[in-house]
Design an enzyme around this catalytic site. Structure first.
Site, PDB file in Angstrom:
ATOM      1  CE  LYS A 220       1.850   0.149  38.005  1.00  0.00           C
ATOM      2  NZ  LYS A 220       1.901   0.720  36.674  1.00  0.00           N
TER       3      LYS A 220
ATOM      4  CD  GLU B 276      -1.559 -16.403  33.441  1.00  0.00           C
ATOM      5  OE1 GLU B 276      -0.595 -16.777  32.731  1.00  0.00           O
ATOM      6  OE2 GLU B 276      -2.318 -17.190  34.011  1.00  0.00           O
TER       7      GLU B 276
ATOM      8  CB  CYS C 279       3.092 -13.681  27.334  1.00  0.00           C
ATOM      9  SG  CYS C 279       1.320 -13.708  27.055  1.00  0.00           S
TER      10      CYS C 279
ATOM     11  CD  GLU D 148       8.872 -12.891  28.021  1.00  0.00           C
ATOM     12  OE1 GLU D 148       9.073 -12.158  29.008  1.00  0.00           O
ATOM     13  OE2 GLU D 148       7.754 -13.312  27.681  1.00  0.00           O
TER      14      GLU D 148
HETATM   15  P1  NAD Z   1       6.649  -5.605  33.819  1.00  0.00           P
HETATM   16  O1  NAD Z   1       6.789  -6.774  34.718  1.00  0.00           O
HETATM   17  O2  NAD Z   1       7.810  -4.705  33.662  1.00  0.00           O
HETATM   18  O3  NAD Z   1       5.439  -4.674  34.294  1.00  0.00           O
HETATM   19  C1  NAD Z   1       4.132  -5.192  34.439  1.00  0.00           C
HETATM   20  C2  NAD Z   1       3.351  -4.272  35.365  1.00  0.00           C
HETATM   21  O4  NAD Z   1       3.904  -4.356  36.682  1.00  0.00           O
HETATM   22  C3  NAD Z   1       3.407  -2.805  34.971  1.00  0.00           C
HETATM   23  O5  NAD Z   1       2.152  -2.199  35.209  1.00  0.00           O
HETATM   24  C4  NAD Z   1       4.449  -2.256  35.922  1.00  0.00           C
HETATM   25  O6  NAD Z   1       4.325  -0.865  36.150  1.00  0.00           O
HETATM   26  C5  NAD Z   1       4.125  -3.043  37.166  1.00  0.00           C
HETATM   27  N1  NAD Z   1       5.187  -3.071  38.183  1.00  0.00           N
HETATM   28  C6  NAD Z   1       6.514  -2.893  38.006  1.00  0.00           C
HETATM   29  N2  NAD Z   1       7.141  -2.965  39.199  1.00  0.00           N
HETATM   30  C7  NAD Z   1       6.203  -3.200  40.134  1.00  0.00           C
HETATM   31  C8  NAD Z   1       6.220  -3.380  41.549  1.00  0.00           C
HETATM   32  N3  NAD Z   1       7.346  -3.341  42.244  1.00  0.00           N
HETATM   33  N4  NAD Z   1       5.054  -3.611  42.186  1.00  0.00           N
HETATM   34  C9  NAD Z   1       3.894  -3.672  41.503  1.00  0.00           C
HETATM   35  N5  NAD Z   1       3.806  -3.497  40.158  1.00  0.00           N
HETATM   36  C10 NAD Z   1       4.949  -3.267  39.484  1.00  0.00           C
HETATM   37  O7  NAD Z   1       6.165  -6.187  32.402  1.00  0.00           O
HETATM   38  P2  NAD Z   1       5.962  -5.382  31.035  1.00  0.00           P
HETATM   39  O8  NAD Z   1       7.314  -5.017  30.494  1.00  0.00           O
HETATM   40  O9  NAD Z   1       4.945  -4.314  31.208  1.00  0.00           O
HETATM   41  O10 NAD Z   1       5.286  -6.513  30.113  1.00  0.00           O
HETATM   42  C11 NAD Z   1       6.022  -7.482  29.426  1.00  0.00           C
HETATM   43  C12 NAD Z   1       5.980  -8.795  30.184  1.00  0.00           C
HETATM   44  O11 NAD Z   1       4.634  -9.209  30.390  1.00  0.00           O
HETATM   45  C13 NAD Z   1       6.625  -9.939  29.424  1.00  0.00           C
HETATM   46  O12 NAD Z   1       7.423 -10.691  30.301  1.00  0.00           O
HETATM   47  C14 NAD Z   1       5.448 -10.777  28.952  1.00  0.00           C
HETATM   48  O13 NAD Z   1       5.714 -12.137  28.736  1.00  0.00           O
HETATM   49  C15 NAD Z   1       4.490 -10.592  30.076  1.00  0.00           C
HETATM   50  N6  NAD Z   1       3.132 -10.905  29.647  1.00  0.00           N
HETATM   51  C16 NAD Z   1       2.558 -12.053  30.095  1.00  0.00           C
HETATM   52  C17 NAD Z   1       1.277 -12.408  29.686  1.00  0.00           C
HETATM   53  C18 NAD Z   1       0.634 -13.662  30.191  1.00  0.00           C
HETATM   54  O14 NAD Z   1      -0.587 -13.717  30.179  1.00  0.00           O
HETATM   55  N7  NAD Z   1       1.381 -14.653  30.619  1.00  0.00           N
HETATM   56  C19 NAD Z   1       0.581 -11.575  28.830  1.00  0.00           C
HETATM   57  C20 NAD Z   1       1.190 -10.406  28.384  1.00  0.00           C
HETATM   58  C21 NAD Z   1       2.467 -10.070  28.813  1.00  0.00           C
END
Ligand code: NAD
Length: 478
Positions: A172, A247, A281, A380
């Site tokens: 997903k 992550e 991140c 963040e």
């Molecule tokens: P997000 O948490 O908004 O979404 C991440 C994923 O989760 C998306 O596919 C989203 O559709 C899905 N999602 C949302 N609600 C959900 C639910 N209720 N159940 C299941 N899935 C759900 O994050 P984003 O805005 O896409 O990405 C940015 C974030 O990702 C930042 O906080 C960044 O730090 C983090 N990030 C972390 C790493 C790492 O390895 N630590 C790497 C890249 C990005």
């Protein structure tokens, strides 16, 4: 049928609605309409993956490796086209987009070979006449949930090990970047992945997520995204004890000591804070600088920042692309206001550029006179915004670096072996960088953090086996 449908049990299937994928450099440029899976379709995909798993788990590892290797070869061969597509939908520059596709290719190649390297252990029993064998087995069906900021590399570093070790996958992707996900699914089918082994379910987190999380046939969830979403996923997964890997966010410190090589420190800060539009991140959002170098560092960094070319991600001259969408731009601008209201000084940048294309462009912003307790230093932001915090000496800098709810990456710029060694041991982070940017990692070694940044086993490299396999201890009385 939508040209960009979901992949369920080997068939391309329309969803119950579509999402319009837009170019953040030029929102009038529509990349395509991508299917959004319904909850019922997610369940169909789970059924398919569950049914396909026993045969896939029993496949000869050479066969699994060959499929992954073909995906790696195809990614590398198409890096120009796919990198351009990635830049067009996510907004990172062409150089960054192509490099990300090459990274994904390397990851598939790495795990193609790992299929043949999984080993176990034989241990002497404390009881006479008994043999003990410790082996690793596939976990089952893995739900892979990914963010928008690395639309090709992050899916690759979850999907490749999952498949390599004999698991089936429900993927997903983030709703903002379906094109890279769809291309990856296409390459997997072209490489010969059997029906049901890999399934693509695009769509909203609020629809796909709960179905995937609630179904007991999904044995494990690997998630990358924000800490808030991660916490919700952890709560759901815990209800049925699904294996979990999260992550999440970061607020990564880069410490610059008086004895640092100024050019090295400025380049590390510039790269870590602003490239990929700061949407990493591992971005260096807190620059913790000791008194003796503070003013020289700020002056040199600000000068380098002025030279950065912010522009259309597809223009080869651009060094910083747009922010991913209007909501993220609004959030970045709101944090600039918050920082000023908190008393930090906006030293340079932070201007939303008015371009005819309507793209979401923001000049990299640098705060000075920031305090670690400010919201801009604790939350963040996920944009091209960094804050300089003054520190008296190394001890104070280390203490400030560790005073955060996150713990992903931490960097130090110094020519002192003593301080570099001490920092390596005492930085509360999963990854430590010495005279390097906090962002930028290799693909064959563990990736992950501590505290609010990560939960569960590490990703990438051979450590990926911790999550994507299950350990079995067998006692044998011959
Ligand atoms: P997000 O948490 O908004 O979404 C991440 C994923 O989760 C998306 O596919 C989203 O559709 C899905 N999602 C949302 N609600 C959900 C639910 N209720 N159940 C299941 N899935 C759900 O994050 P984003 O805005 O896409 O990405 C940015 C974030 O990702 C930042 O906080 C960044 O730090 C983090 N990030 C972390 C790493 C790492 O390895 N630590 C790497 C890249 C990005």
């Amino acid at each position: 049928m939508s040209p960009f449908a979901n992949l369920i049990n080997g068939a391309w299937v329309d969803g119950d609605s579509v999402s319009t994928n837009r170019n953040p450099s030029n929102p009038a440029d529509i990349i395509g309409e991508y299917s959004r899976a319904s909850a019922a379709q997610v369940t169909q995909a789970i059924t398919a993956a569950h049914a396909a798993w026993p045969a896939w788990a029993a496949t000869n590892p050479v066969e699994r490796g060959a499929i992954l290797d073909r995906v790696g070869t195809a990614l590398a061969a198409q890096a120009e086209r796919l990198g351009t597509l990635l830049s067009r939908e996510e907004g990172k520059t062409l150089v960054e987009g192509r490099a990300e596709v090459m990274r994904a290719a390397q990851i598939f190649k790495f795990f193609a070979a790992e299929t043949q390297r999984l080993t176990g252990e034989v241990v002497a029993s404390v009881r006479p006449g008994i043999e003990i064998e410790i082996t690793r087995e596939p976990v089952g069906v893995i739900g892979v949930i990914t963010p928008w900021n690395f639309p090709m590399a992050i899916p690759a570093w979850k999907i490749a090990p999952a498949l390599a070790y004999g698991n089936c996958v429900l993927f997903k992707p983030a709703d903002l970047v379906p094109a890279s996900a769809w291309e990856l699914a296409r390459l997997l089918t072209e490489a010969g992945i059997p029906a049901g082994v890999f399934n693509l379910v695009m769509g909203r987190g609020a629809v796909v997520g709960p179905t995937l999380l609630a179904d007991a046939r999904v044995n494990a969830i690997s998630f990358t995204g924000s800490t808030t979403t991660g916490a919700g996923i952890a709560a759901e997964a815990a209800k049925r004890f699904a294996k979990l890997q999260l992550e999440m966010g970061g607020k990564n410190p880069l410490v610059v000591l008086d004895d640092a090589d100024l050019d090295v420190a400025v380049e590390a800060a510039l790269q870590g804070s602003f490239y990929s539009t700061g949407q990493r991140c591992t971005a260096s959002s807190r620059l913790i600088v000791t008194e003796g170098i503070h003013d020289r560092f700020v002056k040199a960094l600000a000068a380098r920042m002025q030279s950065l070319v912010v522009g259309d991600a597809l223009d080869p001259a651009s060094q910083i692309g747009p922010v991913v969408d209007q909501a993220q731009l609004d959030q970045d601008i709101a944090y600039i206001g918050i920082g000023q209201a908190e008393g930090a000084r906006l030293h340079c940048g932070g201007l939303a550029l008015d371009r005819t294309s309507g793209g979401y462009f923001l000049t990299p912003a640098l705060f000075t006179e920031a305090h670690n307790s400010m919201r801009i230093c604790q939350e963040e932001i996920f944009g091209p915004i960094a804050a300089v915090i003054r520190a008296r000496d190394y001890d104070e800098a280390l203490s400030v670096a560790n005073s955060t709810a996150f713990g992903l990456s931490a960097g130090i710029c110094t020519t002192s072996l003593k301080h570099a060694s001490h920092f390596r041991r005492h930085a509360q982070a999963g990854m430590v960088m010495v005279n390097l940017s906090t962002a930028g990692v290799d693909f064959h070694v563990p990736f992950g953090g501590r505290k609010g940044s990560s939960f569960g086993p590490r990703e990438q490299g051979r450590y990926a086996a911790e999550f994507y396999t299950s350990v079995k201890t067998s006692y044998i009385c011959p």
